[in-house]
Scaffold this motif. Structure first.
Motif, PDB file in Angstrom:
ATOM      1  N   TRP A 394       0.813  -1.215   0.000  1.00  0.00           N
ATOM      2  CA  TRP A 394       0.000   0.000   0.000  1.00  0.00           C
ATOM      3  C   TRP A 394       0.845   1.263   0.000  1.00  0.00           C
ATOM      4  N   ALA A 395       2.108   1.164   0.396  1.00  0.00           N
ATOM      5  CA  ALA A 395       2.960   2.344   0.546  1.00  0.00           C
ATOM      6  C   ALA A 395       3.071   3.120  -0.760  1.00  0.00           C
ATOM      7  N   ALA A 396       3.004   4.444  -0.643  1.00  0.00           N
ATOM      8  CA  ALA A 396       3.147   5.387  -1.765  1.00  0.00           C
ATOM      9  C   ALA A 396       2.002   5.294  -2.769  1.00  0.00           C
ATOM     10  N   ARG A 397       0.915   4.671  -2.383  1.00  0.00           N
ATOM     11  CA  ARG A 397      -0.237   4.549  -3.278  1.00  0.00           C
ATOM     12  C   ARG A 397      -1.245   5.658  -2.978  1.00  0.00           C
ATOM     13  N   PRO A 398      -1.550   6.494  -3.965  1.00  0.00           N
ATOM     14  CA  PRO A 398      -2.494   7.587  -3.722  1.00  0.00           C
ATOM     15  C   PRO A 398      -3.939   7.108  -3.746  1.00  0.00           C
ATOM     16  N   PHE A 399      -4.801   7.849  -3.059  1.00  0.00           N
ATOM     17  CA  PHE A 399      -6.237   7.608  -3.144  1.00  0.00           C
ATOM     18  C   PHE A 399      -6.970   8.916  -2.854  1.00  0.00           C
ATOM     19  N   PHE A 400      -8.273   8.914  -3.101  1.00  0.00           N
ATOM     20  CA  PHE A 400      -9.030  10.161  -3.098  1.00  0.00           C
ATOM     21  C   PHE A 400     -10.261  10.049  -2.201  1.00  0.00           C
ATOM     22  N   ALA A 401     -10.589  11.178  -1.562  1.00  0.00           N
ATOM     23  CA  ALA A 401     -11.774  11.249  -0.719  1.00  0.00           C
ATOM     24  C   ALA A 401     -12.579  12.492  -1.080  1.00  0.00           C
ATOM     25  N   GLU A 402     -13.855  12.442  -0.789  1.00  0.00           N
ATOM     26  CA  GLU A 402     -14.689  13.612  -1.007  1.00  0.00           C
ATOM     27  C   GLU A 402     -14.154  14.784  -0.184  1.00  0.00           C
ATOM     28  N   TYR A 403     -14.254  15.969  -0.749  1.00  0.00           N
ATOM     29  CA  TYR A 403     -13.791  17.167  -0.046  1.00  0.00           C
ATOM     30  C   TYR A 403     -14.630  17.383   1.204  1.00  0.00           C
ATOM     31  N   ASP A 404     -13.971  17.548   2.339  1.00  0.00           N
ATOM     32  CA  ASP A 404     -14.675  17.724   3.603  1.00  0.00           C
ATOM     33  C   ASP A 404     -13.849  18.638   4.493  1.00  0.00           C
ATOM     34  N   GLU A 405     -14.326  19.870   4.669  1.00  0.00           N
ATOM     35  CA  GLU A 405     -13.577  20.863   5.450  1.00  0.00           C
ATOM     36  C   GLU A 405     -13.583  20.556   6.939  1.00  0.00           C
ATOM     37  N   LYS A 406     -14.494  19.685   7.395  1.00  0.00           N
ATOM     38  CA  LYS A 406     -14.619  19.405   8.823  1.00  0.00           C
ATOM     39  C   LYS A 406     -13.917  18.119   9.251  1.00  0.00           C
ATOM     40  N   ALA A 407     -13.537  17.283   8.302  1.00  0.00           N
ATOM     41  CA  ALA A 407     -12.935  15.988   8.638  1.00  0.00           C
ATOM     42  C   ALA A 407     -11.647  16.190   9.436  1.00  0.00           C
ATOM     43  N   ILE A 408     -11.518  15.462  10.563  1.00  0.00           N
ATOM     44  CA  ILE A 408     -10.303  15.545  11.378  1.00  0.00           C
ATOM     45  C   ILE A 408      -9.587  14.205  11.468  1.00  0.00           C
ATOM     46  N   LYS A 421     -15.865   2.198  -1.225  1.00  0.00           N
ATOM     47  CA  LYS A 421     -14.839   1.965  -0.226  1.00  0.00           C
ATOM     48  C   LYS A 421     -13.476   2.393  -0.763  1.00  0.00           C
ATOM     49  N   PHE A 422     -12.524   2.537   0.153  1.00  0.00           N
ATOM     50  CA  PHE A 422     -11.161   2.858  -0.256  1.00  0.00           C
ATOM     51  C   PHE A 422     -10.457   1.590  -0.733  1.00  0.00           C
ATOM     52  N   PHE A 423      -9.374   1.755  -1.452  1.00  0.00           N
ATOM     53  CA  PHE A 423      -8.709   0.617  -2.082  1.00  0.00           C
ATOM     54  C   PHE A 423      -8.243  -0.431  -1.066  1.00  0.00           C
ATOM     55  N   PHE A 424      -7.981  -0.002   0.165  1.00  0.00           N
ATOM     56  CA  PHE A 424      -7.406  -0.900   1.166  1.00  0.00           C
ATOM     57  C   PHE A 424      -8.455  -1.557   2.058  1.00  0.00           C
ATOM     58  N   THR A 425      -9.712  -1.162   1.953  1.00  0.00           N
ATOM     59  CA  THR A 425     -10.721  -1.564   2.941  1.00  0.00           C
ATOM     60  C   THR A 425     -10.896  -3.073   3.036  1.00  0.00           C
ATOM     61  N   ASP A 426     -11.118  -3.734   1.900  1.00  0.00           N
ATOM     62  CA  ASP A 426     -11.370  -5.176   1.938  1.00  0.00           C
ATOM     63  C   ASP A 426     -10.171  -5.950   2.475  1.00  0.00           C
ATOM     64  N   GLU A 427      -8.985  -5.586   2.002  1.00  0.00           N
ATOM     65  CA  GLU A 427      -7.788  -6.306   2.448  1.00  0.00           C
ATOM     66  C   GLU A 427      -7.509  -6.045   3.924  1.00  0.00           C
ATOM     67  N   LEU A 428      -7.781  -4.820   4.378  1.00  0.00           N
ATOM     68  CA  LEU A 428      -7.603  -4.507   5.791  1.00  0.00           C
ATOM     69  C   LEU A 428      -8.543  -5.360   6.641  1.00  0.00           C
ATOM     70  N   ASN A 429      -9.778  -5.519   6.189  1.00  0.00           N
ATOM     71  CA  ASN A 429     -10.722  -6.394   6.897  1.00  0.00           C
ATOM     72  C   ASN A 429     -10.165  -7.806   7.023  1.00  0.00           C
ATOM     73  N   GLN A 430      -9.576  -8.289   5.948  1.00  0.00           N
ATOM     74  CA  GLN A 430      -9.041  -9.655   5.941  1.00  0.00           C
ATOM     75  C   GLN A 430      -7.836  -9.786   6.860  1.00  0.00           C
ATOM     76  N   ILE A 431      -6.985  -8.754   6.884  1.00  0.00           N
ATOM     77  CA  ILE A 431      -5.799  -8.780   7.734  1.00  0.00           C
ATOM     78  C   ILE A 431      -6.192  -8.796   9.212  1.00  0.00           C
ATOM     79  N   LEU A 432      -7.154  -7.969   9.568  1.00  0.00           N
ATOM     80  CA  LEU A 432      -7.527  -7.819  10.971  1.00  0.00           C
ATOM     81  C   LEU A 432      -8.498  -8.888  11.448  1.00  0.00           C
TER      82      LEU A 432
END
Length: 442
Positions: A394-408, A421-432
């Motif tokens: 996953w390192a150095a792999r870009p991804f995009f999210a909706e613009y959100d001025e309030k997201a922290i 979902k984000f590109f890593f979501t399914d694999e993260l589920n499997q890892i965890l």
């Protein structure tokens, strides 16, 4: 200089406390009953500008403030503490609040614990392929506590939430058996709160084992900022520096991971001399800090801090985002604002200061960096990339999210372009959760 610590039990003995209104003293006692509080005479006498208290950033960095608890939590603790409840009732009320503050973010208690011979080793973490974190049992405190600290549960007596290990042999065994590991990071608390002889008991076995895969030893510490005399006049300061030299002589790279949150921590003879002594051993000092509301949420402060660090021979390393734990509501700023501070800082310093990376969230998937804002296909989006991931691919792999001025935090984000979902979501589920089909990470 002799080290003198101040806790809830004796902080009112600090001479400067006499200048504060009673309400501030009460707030320290109330909030400090939930979040850890500890400071020392160096911080009090050298880092805080008492003419600017309570607005001084170093005061807010080291002394609990009322707004560091949510209003209903503050009122609950106030009713307990101010009505003279006994220690047990205060602790019970505090623990109830603590469990609502996400005491171990990013799954570090559940998912990052290594297994040796079928047993979990709770004094270690292994989240990223190359790096093992080790928590020496004698290093589970600090010279002073930062009010934003994401490892605060280790300092409040919640034993089941501590990370600690006495097993240096298991550390060597684990690194030997995992040839993908190149780095061991000693962390805590602060490993440099320990006497040198205790730190040696962990580091020398690694050197003596002559592990070819182990290339870097890192020490994460706030000592340069909060007690630089650890490297100057403490009775085993010279022994500590000789240990650093021996790491270098053994052909290992020693990286001192220094925590500086404000330029004030870099001023004065003691810290300058301490930095020089460390660098003279062959070690490299890398610096890091979160961007924190009330402390350093200003590009001018960051630019000043980076320039001072580089002038002293340090290498700027990370700008982090305040983690989703403890007093996050007090310290956090929107991701967009953090990126703007990073960008303005970058624009105002020379290339030699631009080794700084960030703003970065250390979260469940990995280290997620916000790269900025872009307009793609007539849609305004936020651009991110993984600096580190649970899957190294996953390192150095870009991804995009909706613009959100309030997201922290990353859990506030929604994938852009109508993706589910984000590109890593399914694999993260499997890892965890390899045995579960579905898992809600939110």
């Amino acid at each position: 200089m002799k080290y003198i610590s101040y806790l809830l039990s004796n902080f009112k003995n600090i001479p400067q406390m006499k200048k504060l209104e009673q309400q501030y003293l009460d707030d320290i006692e109330i909030v400090g009953s939930v979040l850890p509080f500890k400071t020392n005479n160096y911080v009090v006498d050298n880092l805080i500008d008492w003419s600017k208290v309570p607005d001084d950033p170093m005061f807010k960095l080291t002394f609990p403030q009322k707004d560091m608890l949510l209003p209903h939590h503050y009122e609950k603790m106030k009713s307990v503490v101010m009505n003279g409840a006994d220690k047990l009732k205060i602790k019970e009320a505090a623990n109830e609040i603590r469990m609502q503050l996400n005491p171990h973010p990013a799954g570090q208690l559940e998912y990052n614990v290594p297994i040796i011979e079928g047993e979990k080793i709770y004094g270690m973490q292994h989240k990223y392929r190359e790096t093992v974190l080790f928590f020496p049992s004698q290093g589970q405190t600090c010279h002073a506590y930062c009010t934003f600290c994401f490892r605060w549960p280790q300092f409040v007596g919640m034993e089941d939430l501590k990370f600690a290990s006495k097993e240096a042999e298991l550390l060597v065994k684990y690194v030997k058996e995992h040839d993908e590991v190149t780095d061991v990071l000693f962390t805590g608390g602060d490993p440099l709160i320990m006497k040198t002889k205790h730190l040696e008991a962990y580091i020398r076995p690694l050197l003596e084992a002559n592990l070819e895969n182990l290339r870097h030893i890192r020490i994460g510490s706030k000592a340069l900022a909060y007690w630089p005399y650890r490297f100057l006049t403490d009775d085993d300061a010279d022994d500590l520096l000789r240990l650093f030299e021996d790491v270098h002589k053994a052909g290992k790279h020693l990286a001192f991971m220094a925590h500086f949150n404000h330029p004030a921590e870099l001023e004065g003879y003691a810290v300058e001399k301490a930095i020089k002594r460390i660098l003279d051993t062959g070690a490299v000092i890398r610096t890091q800090s979160p961007v924190l509301k009330h402390i350093n949420d200003d590009s001018k402060i960051w630019a000043d801090m980076l320039r001072k660090q580089v002038n002293l021979g340090c290498i700027p390393y990370y700008m982090f985002v305040a983690r989703n734990t403890g007093a996050q509501h007090y310290f956090s700023i929107p991701l967009i604002q953090a990126w703007k501070i990073f960008r303005e800082t970058y624009q105002s310093v020379s290339g030699i200061c631009r080794t700084l990376r960030g703003p970065s969230m250390s979260c469940l998937p990995g280290k997620v960096q916000i790269l900025g804002v872009a307009e793609i296909k007539n849609e305004k989006v936020m651009v991110f990339r993984m600096i580190q991931g649970r899957n190294p691919d996953w390192a150095a792999r870009p991804f995009f999210a909706e613009y959100d001025e309030k997201a922290i935090w990353y859990t506030d984000l929604k994938p852009a372009f109508g993706e589910e979902k984000f590109f890593f979501t399914d694999e993260l589920n499997q890892i965890l959760n390899p045995e579960e089909i579905e898992y809600d990470l939110e």
